[in-house]
Design a protein around this motif. Structure first.
Motif, mmCIF file in Angstrom:
data_model
loop_
_atom_site.group_PDB
_atom_site.id
_atom_site.type_symbol
_atom_site.label_atom_id
_atom_site.label_comp_id
_atom_site.label_asym_id
_atom_site.label_seq_id
_atom_site.Cartn_x
_atom_site.Cartn_y
_atom_site.Cartn_z
ATOM 1 N N LYS A 173 0.853 -1.196 0.000
ATOM 2 C CA LYS A 173 0.000 0.000 0.000
ATOM 3 C C LYS A 173 0.881 1.235 0.000
ATOM 4 O O LYS A 173 1.845 1.306 0.760
ATOM 5 C CB LYS A 173 -0.922 0.023 1.223
ATOM 6 C CG LYS A 173 -1.949 1.171 1.171
ATOM 7 C CD LYS A 173 -2.981 1.060 2.268
ATOM 8 C CE LYS A 173 -2.476 1.566 3.602
ATOM 9 N NZ LYS A 173 -3.513 1.493 4.653
ATOM 10 N N VAL A 188 1.905 6.216 -8.440
ATOM 11 C CA VAL A 188 1.169 4.960 -8.592
ATOM 12 C C VAL A 188 1.596 4.258 -9.881
ATOM 13 O O VAL A 188 1.789 3.030 -9.897
ATOM 14 C CB VAL A 188 -0.355 5.207 -8.580
ATOM 15 C CG1 VAL A 188 -1.111 3.895 -8.821
ATOM 16 C CG2 VAL A 188 -0.789 5.808 -7.243
ATOM 17 N N ARG A 192 3.214 0.556 -9.837
ATOM 18 C CA ARG A 192 2.509 -0.527 -10.535
ATOM 19 C C ARG A 192 3.368 -1.112 -11.659
ATOM 20 O O ARG A 192 3.439 -2.336 -11.820
ATOM 21 C CB ARG A 192 1.173 -0.026 -11.082
ATOM 22 C CG ARG A 192 0.432 -1.020 -11.965
ATOM 23 C CD ARG A 192 0.288 -2.376 -11.292
ATOM 24 N NE ARG A 192 -0.919 -2.509 -10.500
ATOM 25 C CZ ARG A 192 -1.087 -3.436 -9.573
ATOM 26 N NH1 ARG A 192 -0.099 -4.301 -9.297
ATOM 27 N NH2 ARG A 192 -2.209 -3.523 -8.884
ATOM 28 N N MET A 202 -2.580 -1.329 -3.096
ATOM 29 C CA MET A 202 -3.619 -0.475 -2.538
ATOM 30 C C MET A 202 -3.090 0.957 -2.453
ATOM 31 O O MET A 202 -1.879 1.175 -2.386
ATOM 32 C CB MET A 202 -4.008 -0.919 -1.113
ATOM 33 C CG MET A 202 -4.410 -2.367 -0.965
ATOM 34 S SD MET A 202 -2.977 -3.492 -0.781
ATOM 35 C CE MET A 202 -3.784 -4.922 -0.060
ATOM 36 N N LEU A 226 -6.362 -1.769 -8.623
ATOM 37 C CA LEU A 226 -6.065 -1.710 -7.194
ATOM 38 C C LEU A 226 -6.987 -2.612 -6.385
ATOM 39 O O LEU A 226 -8.147 -2.827 -6.737
ATOM 40 C CB LEU A 226 -6.207 -0.265 -6.691
ATOM 41 C CG LEU A 226 -5.332 0.775 -7.390
ATOM 42 C CD1 LEU A 226 -5.692 2.180 -6.886
ATOM 43 C CD2 LEU A 226 -3.848 0.495 -7.162
ATOM 44 N N THR A 250 -13.300 -0.287 -8.516
ATOM 45 C CA THR A 250 -12.302 -0.430 -7.460
ATOM 46 C C THR A 250 -12.977 -0.295 -6.102
ATOM 47 O O THR A 250 -13.661 0.704 -5.839
ATOM 48 C CB THR A 250 -11.202 0.631 -7.594
ATOM 49 O OG1 THR A 250 -10.641 0.570 -8.905
ATOM 50 C CG2 THR A 250 -10.117 0.403 -6.561
#
Length: 375
Positions: A173, A188, A192, A202, A226, A250
């Motif tokens: 996370k 992000v 990812r 997350m 996510l 999500t």
């Protein structure tokens, strides 16, 4: 019939220093200063027969001394009581301080005592707490949070994530909620791309978006696959969270900042969370957590308790649907034991009770103690 009785309560106020000041979105939006320490309230309860239980609560930033002061006022009401009657004792302690409410700081102070009573009961039975309550599993999926704060450069976040996965943790996370949405999206994207699509990921905005921003960001974040988007809005905006939960694929996760079962019930009634994130020390202890767990199960919600893995591992193991538990290494110096992790899961210890004993560091960081004894 002879029953054991509570004969002694020791309360300790402990200040845990953090190695590095911690910043999430609340710092970047100017609502809080970086966090440099965690205040903890420890409760140690002993009975006439020599049985002992350990419980704790905590406060990040302000509130620790207040929790300790309130616990010191109500703890004498436990003396002479049967420690097995935990539900009745929770009610007694809460009503002892009812003029300051049945949520917030008052019940957080009671939580440490309640958790100690559950630890004691499980130890008397010779069972891990999860087994005393009734476990559905012997291990729980776990994810790491402590390596993904906003003050950490994204390159270091990626390194931290790799180290966490290498240690056996199953998911990652990272924090979002930066005032510049482009910063969030870039971070992000980078994480990812590095982790790949198969690693559970997350994000957590720590309540820092308004409704239009949350709508926009949730739409942008859909493409990352996510596991959840956490606290996109103010913790008490049940209607806003419900709108997001119904609009996007999500899942929406929230609940960690709420301080009673009643507050969580509002989220449930509104359909505001796909994943509920209660915090036992914040809502009044294990007695209240189990009430909320039943409510969540009745509404077919997922469960991912917040922080305090040393407590929540046992509680998550008792939830019927497969939950998550949050790996945070901050509290580890306080205990002699470590949570065992393998293949993406945290293993329920086979030691009785919570399976915890206080370390020498915990004693060294103690700033104040109170002893309450009968007779």
């Amino acid at each position: 019939m002879t029953r054991d009785r509570i004969s002694h309560v020791r309360l300790s106020s402990v200040t845990l220093p953090l190695a590095t000041p911690i910043s999430d979105a609340k710092v970047f939006t100017g609502r809080q200063k970086p966090m440099t320490e965690v205040a903890l309230l420890f409760a140690e309860i002993r009975t006439e027969s020599g049985h002992e239980g350990l419980g704790f609560g905590y406060s990040k930033r302000a509130g620790g001394p207040g929790q300790y002061a309130h616990a010191r006022e109500v703890a004498p009401d436990l003396l002479g009581e049967d420690p097995s009657d935990i539900g009745r004792l929770w009610t007694k302690l809460v009503w002892a301080g009812a003029s300051v409410g049945r949520s917030g700081l008052a019940t957080q102070a009671v939580a440490a005592l309640d958790i100690a009573l559950w630890d004691l009961k499980a130890k008397r039975a010779g069972l891990p707490l999860a087994k005393l309550i009734g476990a559905h599993r012997d291990s729980v999926r776990c994810y790491d949070t402590s390596g993904g704060f906003l003050h950490v450069p994204v390159e270091q976040v990626i390194d931290n994530a790799a180290a966490s996965l290498g240690s056996g943790i199953g998911g990652i996370k990272i924090k979002v909620g930066h005032p510049d949405r482009r910063v969030d999206l870039a971070r992000v994207t980078a994480v990812r791309e590095h982790l790949g699509e198969d690693v559970p990921l997350m994000v957590d905005a720590n309540q820092q978006w308004d409704r239009p921003s949350a709508q926009r960001m949730c739409r942008e974040l859909e493409r990352f696959g996510l596991v959840w988007i956490e606290e996109p809005l103010d913790a008490y905006d049940a209607a806003g969270h419900a709108a997001l939960a119904s609009a996007f694929d999500t899942p929406i996760a929230t609940g960690e900042m709420l301080t009673s079962v009643a507050e969580h019930a509002e989220l449930v009634r509104a359909g505001a969370a796909d994943i509920l994130q209660p915090d036992a020390p914040r809502i009044g202890g294990i007695t209240q957590f189990l009430r909320l767990s039943t409510l969540a199960d009745l509404h077919h919600l997922q469960l991912a308790p917040h922080y305090a893995m040393e407590i929540h591992l046992h509680l998550a193991a008792t939830y019927p649907a497969e939950p998550w538990v949050e790996h945070f290494d901050w509290l580890e110096p306080l205990f002699n034991e470590r949570m065992e992790i393998a293949d993406g899961r945290m293993l329920v210890p086979d030691r009785p009770g919570l399976g915890l004993t206080l370390s020498d560091k915990a004693r060294a960081w103690t700033v104040e103690t109170c002893e309450v004894s009968g007779g």
